[in-house]
Design an enzyme around this catalytic site. Sequence first.
Site, PDB file in Angstrom:
ATOM      1  N   LYS A  36       0.871  -1.189   0.000  1.00 18.35           N
ATOM      2  CA  LYS A  36       0.000   0.000   0.000  1.00 18.35           C
ATOM      3  C   LYS A  36       0.896   1.223   0.000  1.00 18.35           C
ATOM      4  CE  LYS A  36      -4.371   1.235   0.189  1.00 18.35           C
ATOM      5  NZ  LYS A  36      -5.573   0.600  -0.392  1.00 18.35           N
ATOM      6  N   ASP A  54      -6.978   4.593  -4.597  1.00 22.58           N
ATOM      7  CA  ASP A  54      -7.640   4.466  -3.291  1.00 22.58           C
ATOM      8  C   ASP A  54      -8.222   5.857  -3.047  1.00 22.58           C
ATOM      9  OD1 ASP A  54      -7.798   2.555  -0.767  1.00 22.58           O
ATOM     10  OD2 ASP A  54      -7.349   4.516   0.059  1.00 22.58           O
TER      11      ASP A  54
HETATM   12  P1  NDP Z   1     -12.815   8.131  -2.880  1.00 19.92           P
HETATM   13  O1  NDP Z   1     -11.760   9.127  -2.662  1.00 19.92           O
HETATM   14  O2  NDP Z   1     -13.321   7.879  -4.256  1.00 19.92           O
HETATM   15  O3  NDP Z   1     -14.066   8.466  -1.971  1.00 19.92           O
HETATM   16  C1  NDP Z   1     -14.014   8.560  -0.574  1.00 19.92           C
HETATM   17  C2  NDP Z   1     -15.346   9.098  -0.132  1.00 19.92           C
HETATM   18  O4  NDP Z   1     -15.475   9.021   1.276  1.00 19.92           O
HETATM   19  C3  NDP Z   1     -15.530  10.574  -0.521  1.00 19.92           C
HETATM   20  O5  NDP Z   1     -16.871  10.782  -0.806  1.00 19.92           O
HETATM   21  C4  NDP Z   1     -15.107  11.275   0.762  1.00 19.92           C
HETATM   22  O6  NDP Z   1     -15.657  12.580   0.904  1.00 19.92           O
HETATM   23  C5  NDP Z   1     -15.720  10.347   1.770  1.00 19.92           C
HETATM   24  N1  NDP Z   1     -15.167  10.488   3.088  1.00 19.92           N
HETATM   25  C6  NDP Z   1     -13.874  10.579   3.454  1.00 19.92           C
HETATM   26  N2  NDP Z   1     -13.784  10.682   4.772  1.00 19.92           N
HETATM   27  C7  NDP Z   1     -15.053  10.648   5.235  1.00 19.92           C
HETATM   28  C8  NDP Z   1     -15.642  10.693   6.510  1.00 19.92           C
HETATM   29  N3  NDP Z   1     -14.894  10.830   7.600  1.00 19.92           N
HETATM   30  N4  NDP Z   1     -16.985  10.589   6.612  1.00 19.92           N
HETATM   31  C9  NDP Z   1     -17.771  10.502   5.514  1.00 19.92           C
HETATM   32  N5  NDP Z   1     -17.264  10.457   4.284  1.00 19.92           N
HETATM   33  C10 NDP Z   1     -15.934  10.531   4.156  1.00 19.92           C
HETATM   34  O7  NDP Z   1     -12.279   6.768  -2.236  1.00 19.92           O
HETATM   35  P2  NDP Z   1     -12.755   5.277  -2.505  1.00 19.92           P
HETATM   36  O8  NDP Z   1     -14.213   5.232  -2.729  1.00 19.92           O
HETATM   37  O9  NDP Z   1     -11.842   4.692  -3.504  1.00 19.92           O
HETATM   38  O10 NDP Z   1     -12.394   4.594  -1.115  1.00 19.92           O
HETATM   39  C11 NDP Z   1     -13.294   4.555  -0.018  1.00 19.92           C
HETATM   40  C12 NDP Z   1     -12.877   3.460   0.938  1.00 19.92           C
HETATM   41  O11 NDP Z   1     -12.872   2.200   0.252  1.00 19.92           O
HETATM   42  C13 NDP Z   1     -11.481   3.605   1.530  1.00 19.92           C
HETATM   43  O12 NDP Z   1     -11.479   3.062   2.829  1.00 19.92           O
HETATM   44  C14 NDP Z   1     -10.638   2.723   0.612  1.00 19.92           C
HETATM   45  O13 NDP Z   1      -9.452   2.286   1.254  1.00 19.92           O
HETATM   46  C15 NDP Z   1     -11.598   1.572   0.389  1.00 19.92           C
HETATM   47  N6  NDP Z   1     -11.336   0.752  -0.791  1.00 19.92           N
HETATM   48  C16 NDP Z   1     -11.294   1.306  -2.041  1.00 19.92           C
HETATM   49  C17 NDP Z   1     -11.080   0.508  -3.133  1.00 19.92           C
HETATM   50  C18 NDP Z   1     -11.135   1.036  -4.522  1.00 19.92           C
HETATM   51  O14 NDP Z   1     -11.083   0.211  -5.454  1.00 19.92           O
HETATM   52  N7  NDP Z   1     -11.265   2.320  -4.745  1.00 19.92           N
HETATM   53  C19 NDP Z   1     -10.791  -0.947  -2.982  1.00 19.92           C
HETATM   54  C20 NDP Z   1     -10.954  -1.435  -1.622  1.00 19.92           C
HETATM   55  C21 NDP Z   1     -11.178  -0.586  -0.590  1.00 19.92           C
HETATM   56  P3  NDP Z   1     -14.953  13.904   0.309  1.00 19.92           P
HETATM   57  O15 NDP Z   1     -15.523  14.010  -1.080  1.00 19.92           O
HETATM   58  O16 NDP Z   1     -15.371  14.959   1.234  1.00 19.92           O
HETATM   59  O17 NDP Z   1     -13.478  13.636   0.316  1.00 19.92           O
END
Ligand code: NDP
Length: 460
Positions: free
Chosen positions: A140, A180
Site C-alpha cells: 500500500k 484508493d
Molecule cells: P474516494 O476518494 O473515491 O471516496 C471517498 C469518499 O469518502 C468521498 O466521498 C469522501 O468525501 C468520503 N469520506 C472521506 N472521509 C469521510 C468521513 N470521515 N466521513 C464521511 N465520508 C468521508 O475513495 P474510494 O471510494 O476509492 O475509497 C473509499 C474506501 O474504500 C477507503 O477506505 C478505501 O481504502 C476503500 N477501498 C477502495 C477501493 C477502490 O477500489 N477504490 C478498494 C478497496 C477498498 P470527500 O468528497 O469529502 O473527500
Amino acid sequence: MTTILESKTAETTIANSYINEVFETVKKRNANESEFHQAVKEIFDSLAPVFAKHPQYMEHSILERIVEPERIIIFRVPWVDDNGKVQVNRGFRVQFNSAIGPYKGGLRFHPSVNLSIIKFLGFEQILKNSLTGQPIGGGKGGSDFDPKGKSDGEIMRFTQSFMMELSRHIGPDIDVPAGDIGVGAREIGYMFGQYRRIRGAYEAGVLTGKGLGYGGSLTRTEATGYGVVYFVQEMLKDKGLDFKGSTVVVSGSGNVSIYAIDKATQLGAKVVACSDSNGYIYDPNGINLETVKRLKEVERKRISEYVNEHHEALYIEGCSGIWSIPCDIALPCATQNEIDSTSAKTLVSNGVKAVVEGANMPSTLDAIDVFLKNNILFGPAKAANAGGVAVSALEMAQNSARLSWKFEEVDEKLQQIMKNIYQNSVKAAEEYGYPGNLVVGANIAGFLKVANAMVTQGVI
Ligand code: NDP
C-alpha cells in the site's frame, strides 16, 4: 475488546499466549501507530485456532515475520503550486508481503496519511489479496497530499514528482499500485504517463485502474462497489433474504459508494442516504445516483449541493449521524473507524440486518463486537471489498496477454470471485469452530495460503 477467541483447549491457550506475546512486541516496535495496532489485533484475535491446529507456524515464526513489512519506502515529494511556491509532501510505499505474488495495493492521497495508516492498509491487503485466490502479494502507499481544491495542473505536477521516486521501486512483476481515496482515473493517468516516460517502455501492467483507452479493464471502476453488493447478496441468500424492497444506507460518495449504490439499486433496494467528509444527505425517495455522480465525479463539489436539485432531500452537517437513519443494510464505504460502538448500537436498535464493509476498517473493534454479539450479519472489509483488487489482478492478466475482455466477462468473473471468497470464509469459520463468524473465517482463509507459502519458501 471481546472478539478475541476464548481458549477452548490447552492448545488454544498456548496459541493465545504466543499471539499475545507477538502483539506486545508489535506495539512496542511500532509505537504510536494506533491504526496499525488495530488492524493487527483484528487479525491476531482470529488466529488462535490456526496455531492450535498447526503449531508449525509458531516454529516458523510466521506471525513475527508477517507483521514486519519486507520493505518501507518514505520519500520527499517536492512540487510547484499555481502561485509558483514550492510545496513539499511525504510519499510512502509499504511493500508488505510478496510470498504469493508481486506487491499489490492502492495509493491514497489524503492529508491524514501517515505510516500507521499505510501499514494498516498494507497489512490488511496481504490477507485480502490472498482471499481473492489470485497470485498477488500485499502492499500500500500514498501521500499526505490533499487533492481537494487543487487545479489539474497542480495534481499533474504533484503526481509526476511522486512517480519520479516511486518508479524506482515498482514494476509489473515487482509492485503494482492502484487507486484508493483521492486517487482515481485522473491521477492514475498522470502517474502512468510519467512512469512510461521515465522507463522508456510501455509496461502496461505497472499500474491498475488505468483508462480503457490505454490498458485499463472494463468493470475495474465498478468492481469494488459491485463486489461489495455481490458479497452481501451471498450473505443474504444464505438467510433467505434479498436486496429487493430493502432500505440501504451507504456512507461516502466516492468510487466505492457510487457503484455500491448503483448495484444495490439495480437489485431492487432503495438507497436513502450517502455522505462526504462534511455531512450526509437523506433522500426518502431514494438517492438519485446521476446527480451524485455528476456532483462528485465531474464537478468535484460537496454532497450538500444535492438538496438544491432534490427538494425532498435533507442535508445534515457531520458524518456519524448517517448511522442513525433506520435501514436494513448498512454499507460503510467512506473511511476507517467511521462506525464506533455508539453508532453500531444505534444501527442495531433501529433493526439493521446486515452491516458490510466497503471501506477499509470502517468499524472500530468495539463496533464489530456489538454487531457480532447481536447476531447481525457482518461482512468484514478484507472479504467484502476485495472485488476491486480482484479485478485489478484481472487487469494485470489482460495486460500481460495483450487482450481486453468484455464487460460481462469481467463482471461474471468478479461475481464468481466474490462468491468464492464468501464460501471460503464460511468454510474456514466452520472448520475452525466459529460457524457464521466471517471475521474469523476471512482472516483464517486469507492467512493459511500466505503462511503456507512462507513456510515453503524458507526463512526470508
Ligand atoms: P474516494 O476518494 O473515491 O471516496 C471517498 C469518499 O469518502 C468521498 O466521498 C469522501 O468525501 C468520503 N469520506 C472521506 N472521509 C469521510 C468521513 N470521515 N466521513 C464521511 N465520508 C468521508 O475513495 P474510494 O471510494 O476509492 O475509497 C473509499 C474506501 O474504500 C477507503 O477506505 C478505501 O481504502 C476503500 N477501498 C477502495 C477501493 C477502490 O477500489 N477504490 C478498494 C478497496 C477498498 P470527500 O468528497 O469529502 O473527500
